[in-house]
Write an enzyme that holds these catalytic residues in place. Structure first.
Site, PDB file in Angstrom:
ATOM      1  N   ARG A  94       1.082  -1.277  -0.055  1.00  0.00           N
ATOM      2  CA  ARG A  94       0.071   0.041   0.125  1.00  0.00           C
ATOM      3  C   ARG A  94       0.806   1.199   0.042  1.00  0.00           C
ATOM      4  NH1 ARG A  94      -5.467   1.173   3.377  1.00  0.00           N
ATOM      5  NH2 ARG A  94      -6.155  -0.313   1.632  1.00  0.00           N
TER       6      ARG A  94
ATOM      7  N   HIS B 166      -7.084   0.916  -6.652  1.00  0.00           N
ATOM      8  CA  HIS B 166      -7.095   0.221  -5.481  1.00  0.00           C
ATOM      9  C   HIS B 166      -7.904  -1.309  -6.147  1.00  0.00           C
ATOM     10  CE1 HIS B 166      -7.760  -1.435  -1.784  1.00  0.00           C
ATOM     11  NE2 HIS B 166      -8.668  -0.333  -1.209  1.00  0.00           N
TER      12      HIS B 166
ATOM     13  N   GLN C   1     -10.164  -3.754  -4.004  1.00  0.00           N
ATOM     14  CA  GLN C   1     -11.323  -3.264  -3.577  1.00  0.00           C
ATOM     15  C   GLN C   1     -12.409  -3.603  -4.746  1.00  0.00           C
ATOM     16  OE1 GLN C   1     -12.139  -1.806  -0.477  1.00  0.00           O
ATOM     17  NE2 GLN C   1     -14.248  -2.209  -1.599  1.00  0.00           N
TER      18      GLN C   1
ATOM     19  N   ASP D 192     -17.316   7.018  -1.749  1.00  0.00           N
ATOM     20  CA  ASP D 192     -16.017   7.064  -1.217  1.00  0.00           C
ATOM     21  C   ASP D 192     -15.659   8.249  -0.323  1.00  0.00           C
ATOM     22  OD1 ASP D 192     -13.599   6.170   0.080  1.00  0.00           O
ATOM     23  OD2 ASP D 192     -12.395   6.332  -1.870  1.00  0.00           O
TER      24      ASP D 192
ATOM     25  N   CYS E 232     -16.462   1.693  -0.161  1.00  0.00           N
ATOM     26  CA  CYS E 232     -15.367   0.849   0.491  1.00  0.00           C
ATOM     27  C   CYS E 232     -14.961   0.656   1.671  1.00  0.00           C
ATOM     28  CB  CYS E 232     -14.108   1.115  -0.632  1.00  0.00           C
ATOM     29  SG  CYS E 232     -13.675   2.921  -0.222  1.00  0.00           S
TER      30      CYS E 232
ATOM     31  N   ARG F  81     -14.213  -8.690   0.879  1.00  0.00           N
ATOM     32  CA  ARG F  81     -12.609  -8.252   0.671  1.00  0.00           C
ATOM     33  C   ARG F  81     -11.865  -9.665   1.121  1.00  0.00           C
ATOM     34  NH1 ARG F  81     -10.287  -3.359   0.777  1.00  0.00           N
ATOM     35  NH2 ARG F  81      -8.536  -4.559   0.138  1.00  0.00           N
TER      36      ARG F  81
HETATM   37  N1   CP Z   1     -11.557  -0.342   1.914  1.00  0.00           N
HETATM   38  C1   CP Z   1     -10.300  -0.496   2.546  1.00  0.00           C
HETATM   39  O1   CP Z   1      -9.234  -0.789   1.765  1.00  0.00           O
HETATM   40  O2   CP Z   1     -10.069  -0.311   3.956  1.00  0.00           O
HETATM   41  P1   CP Z   1      -8.612  -0.150   4.799  1.00  0.00           P
HETATM   42  O3   CP Z   1      -8.282   1.068   4.278  1.00  0.00           O
HETATM   43  O4   CP Z   1      -9.188  -0.161   5.944  1.00  0.00           O
HETATM   44  O5   CP Z   1      -8.105  -1.407   4.200  1.00  0.00           O
HETATM   45  N1  NVA Z   2     -10.057   6.711  -1.296  1.00  0.00           N
HETATM   46  C1  NVA Z   2      -9.518   6.164  -0.097  1.00  0.00           C
HETATM   47  C2  NVA Z   2      -9.766   4.850   0.129  1.00  0.00           C
HETATM   48  C3  NVA Z   2      -9.401   4.079   1.224  1.00  0.00           C
HETATM   49  C4  NVA Z   2      -9.603   2.702   1.437  1.00  0.00           C
HETATM   50  C5  NVA Z   2      -7.970   6.640   0.138  1.00  0.00           C
HETATM   51  O1  NVA Z   2      -7.201   6.466  -0.588  1.00  0.00           O
HETATM   52  O2  NVA Z   2      -7.541   6.899   1.504  1.00  0.00           O
END
Ligand code: CP
Ligand code: NVA
Length: 303
Positions: free
Chosen positions: A100, A127, A130, A222, A262, A290
């Site tokens: 990440r 992502h 997701q 989101d 999400c 997920r």
């Molecule tokens: N939706 C998602 O990726 O959640 P987290 O940031 O908690 O992993």
């Molecule tokens: N768009 C959000 C998604 C979190 C899972 C972010 O990048 O923070």
């Protein structure tokens, strides 16, 4: 050749199989079979995570494998070791690396230098994991993709980019309603339009949330302030206000529409409590999925 999951487009040929596999896993397939016994997943998180971290780690454990949670602060990465060297080293120890990242370029650098599969666990562009869970949830509820209309309301961010491409792959009509200047990535939007057309669907952009949800089967939102954008929060909260998913907005959609997010949600901002906890919401099933889709992805990559 190894398969990386950096974009949802990397799963283009496998998406429906991965979803079918996730559904079987949800139904109890491979329970106590431990097909990933002896396999290790390294997970590097530059940003916070609840769902991604726990679903991958628990998923690996359920499949008989092991997951290592690594933060850049603890790794030498945090002291200046390059991502390419990190990729080469981790590849000597583990079977898969999940990352990440703040910066998509770092993701690409990791994937280029790793000799094991790399999974994008969210970066500033996409992502993909997701989206796999999102599409599984739509299929579970609606039994099909073709002929459905998904309306994404809010920020044209990483989640929006992947969902737009994913919808095009499965041939579901997609529309994003974003404030002017906050739409999805332009190149990816173009790519999605071409792909959607090829698959008998449409992919559109608008700035009108009410028009977007008209006739929608799925409404998706989101956060307005993604991780790393905290400095823009004040301005964004103002700009995005008309894009809140609330009861008044969803009245314009189909009566049996489902509402998705999400997570994490900022209740009272992009979505109201009433909608999030209301009869249209499938948000917690979506979060559960997920886990099943993550397991299916791991099985495909490293079994
Ligand atoms: N939706 C998602 O990726 O959640 P987290 O940031 O908690 O992993
Ligand atoms: N768009 C959000 C998604 C979190 C899972 C972010 O990048 O923070």
């Amino acid at each position: 050749m190894k398969l990386d999951v950096i974009s949802i487009l990397d799963l283009q040929d496998d998406l429906e199989d991965v979803i079918a596999s996730a559904m079987r896993l949800k139904g109890g397939a491979l329970k106590d079979a431990f097909p990933l016994k002896g396999r290790t997943l390294a997970m590097i998180f530059e940003k916070s995570s609840t769902r991604t971290r726990v679903s991958f780690e628990a998923g690996m454990a359920q499949l008989g494998g092991h997951a290592l949670n690594l933060s850049p602060k603890e790794l030498q990465l945090g002291r200046g070791e390059t991502i390419s060297d990190t990729a080469k080293i981790l590849s000597r120890y583990v079977d898969c690396v999940m990352y990440r990242a703040f910066d998509h370029k770092m993701m690409l650098d990791l994937a280029k230098n790793a000799t094991v599969p790399v999974i994008n666990a969210l970066d500033d562009v996409e992502h993909p994991c997701q989206t796999v869970a999102d599409l599984m949830t739509v299929l579970e509820r609606k039994k099909r993709f073709k002929g459905l209309r998904l309306a994404y309301i809010g920020d044209g961010n990483n989640v929006c980019n992947s969902l737009m491409l994913g919808s095009a792959i499965v041939g579901m009509d997609f529309v994003a309603a974003n404030p002017d200047g906050y739409g999805p990535d332009k190149q990816l939007a173009k790519k999605a339009q071409g792909l959607a057309k090829k698959n008998g669907a449409s992919s559109e952009l608008t700035t009108d949330p009410k028009a977007a949800v008209k006739g929608a089967d799925v409404i998706y939102t989101d956060t307005w302030v993604s991780m790393g954008m905290e400095e823009e929060a004040k301005e964004r909260l103002k700009i995005f206000q008309p894009f809140q998913v609330n009861s008044a907005l969803i009245k314009n959609a189909k009566k049996d529409c489902i509402v998705m997010h999400c997570l994490p949600a900022h209740r009272g901002q992009e979505i109201t409590d009433e909608v999030m906890d209301g009869p249209h919401s499938v948000i917690f099933d979506q979060a559960e999925n997920r886990m099943h889709t993550e397991k299916a992805i791991l099985l495909m990559l490293i079994r």
